[in-house]
Design an enzyme around this catalytic site. Structure first.
Site, PDB file in Angstrom:
ATOM      1  N   ASP A 106       6.917  -2.908  -2.507  1.00 41.03           N
ATOM      2  CA  ASP A 106       6.351  -1.708  -2.669  1.00 41.03           C
ATOM      3  C   ASP A 106       4.826  -2.035  -2.070  1.00 41.03           C
ATOM      4  O   ASP A 106       4.304  -1.294  -1.510  1.00 41.03           O
ATOM      5  CB  ASP A 106       6.185  -1.450  -4.279  1.00 41.03           C
ATOM      6  CG  ASP A 106       7.487  -0.928  -4.654  1.00 41.03           C
ATOM      7  OD1 ASP A 106       7.826   0.289  -4.476  1.00 41.03           O
ATOM      8  OD2 ASP A 106       8.379  -1.596  -5.085  1.00 41.03           O
ATOM      9  N   CYS A 115      -6.806  -8.508 -12.612  1.00 40.24           N
ATOM     10  CA  CYS A 115      -5.737  -9.517 -13.245  1.00 40.24           C
ATOM     11  C   CYS A 115      -6.195 -10.585 -14.109  1.00 40.24           C
ATOM     12  O   CYS A 115      -7.343 -10.969 -14.234  1.00 40.24           O
ATOM     13  CB  CYS A 115      -4.758 -10.016 -11.947  1.00 40.24           C
ATOM     14  SG  CYS A 115      -3.351 -10.618 -12.103  1.00 40.24           S
TER      15      CYS A 115
END
Length: 281
Positions: free
Chosen positions: A191, A70
């Protein structure tokens, strides 16, 4: 997937969520074996997330968690990370981060990630459902990471069902979760769940030995973030058993913004050399 512990059930209506508003320095925070990220929203068993598992002979499966990298700020870094083995490439669309990227640059990073076999993720903190939807549409992102109170609230304010969601929980330095998790009797609302330190992207870790996952349901599993580096990720994986690990500051170069290719490769190797026994029956 359900992680057991403490928690409460919430209907899919705007809940009163007790949480900590993070200060996001560079993004939050998956399979070293490739993962398929189709658009259809459905429940997935743990084994399906991990790619090719190896039989353990102990009633479980030896699995390596997948990797999310990230705070990516360039298409070049995205390509390096994806080629090394990262399955998710995260970029911070929230403008107040030192690693934030414009929607135009996010689109370039997303394209580079996909060209090299990974899937892009947009990280949001205080944006509304409409702002998240617009940014994801314009940058061609299929996954939104909800990292702050405002972004988490978008889950109940019209966030499109077509978007996959990574829902971030924050743990204090002792490893105690400080963010409530929304649940629905009709099934998982998100999710993935990502557990990070109080200040996402700070490079600070929490006490993995003391950490106990709260009761939370997700379609695809959970990610561990917060202070992971090439030198400590194996230790973390020996103490907790996430489906994925998320790294940002731990692979940063000397400027704290761009990623260091050597650290990217070292992190992937460290994860590849670790093994997790996950009971999936």
């Amino acid at each position: 997937m359900m992680l057991h512990g403490h928690g409460c059930a919430l209907a899919r209506t705007p809940p009163s969520l007790h949480s900590v508003a993070p200060r996001l320095g560079d993004g939050g925070s998956m399979c070293v074996g490739r993962v398929s990220f189709g658009r259809r929203r459905r429940s997935c068993p743990v084994a399906a997330l991990q790619g090719e598992g190896m039989g353990s002979g102990s009633g479980g499966t030896v699995e390596r968690p997948f990797v999310k990298m990230c705070g990516i700020t360039s298409a070049e870094d995205a390509a390096v990370a994806a080629r090394a083995g990262a399955s998710l490439i995260g970029m911070i669309v929230w403008p107040k981060s030192k690693r934030s990227v414009s929607v135009g640059l996010a689109r370039e990073i997303a394209a580079a990630a996909r060209e090299n076999g990974a899937e892009p993720v947009g990280v949001f903190v205080d944006e509304s459902a409409q702002e998240i939807e617009r940014a994801c549409r314009d940058a061609d992102l299929g996954i939104a990471q909800l990292h702050g109170d405002g972004a988490r609230s978008s889950l109940f304010q019209g966030l499109p069902e077509s978007l996959k969601v990574i829902y971030v929980l924050h743990a204090d330095k002792n490893g105690v979760i400080q963010t409530s998790f929304p649940r629905s009797e009709s099934g998982p609302l998100v999710d993935w769940v990502l557990v990070d330190s109080l200040q996402g992207g700070s490079g600070e870790q929490f006490d993995w030995r003391n950490f106990q996952a709260p009761s939370m349901e997700s379609r695809r599993g959970w990610l561990l973030a917060g202070g992971l580096t090439p030198s400590n990720v194996a230790t973390a994986l020996s103490l907790v058993t996430p489906n994925a690990v998320d790294v940002s500051s731990g692979i940063a170069g000397s400027d704290g913004i761009r990623k260091d290719p050597a650290r990217i490769h070292d992190f992937i190797k460290a994860v590849q050399n670790s093994s997790i026994i996950a009971n999936v029956g």
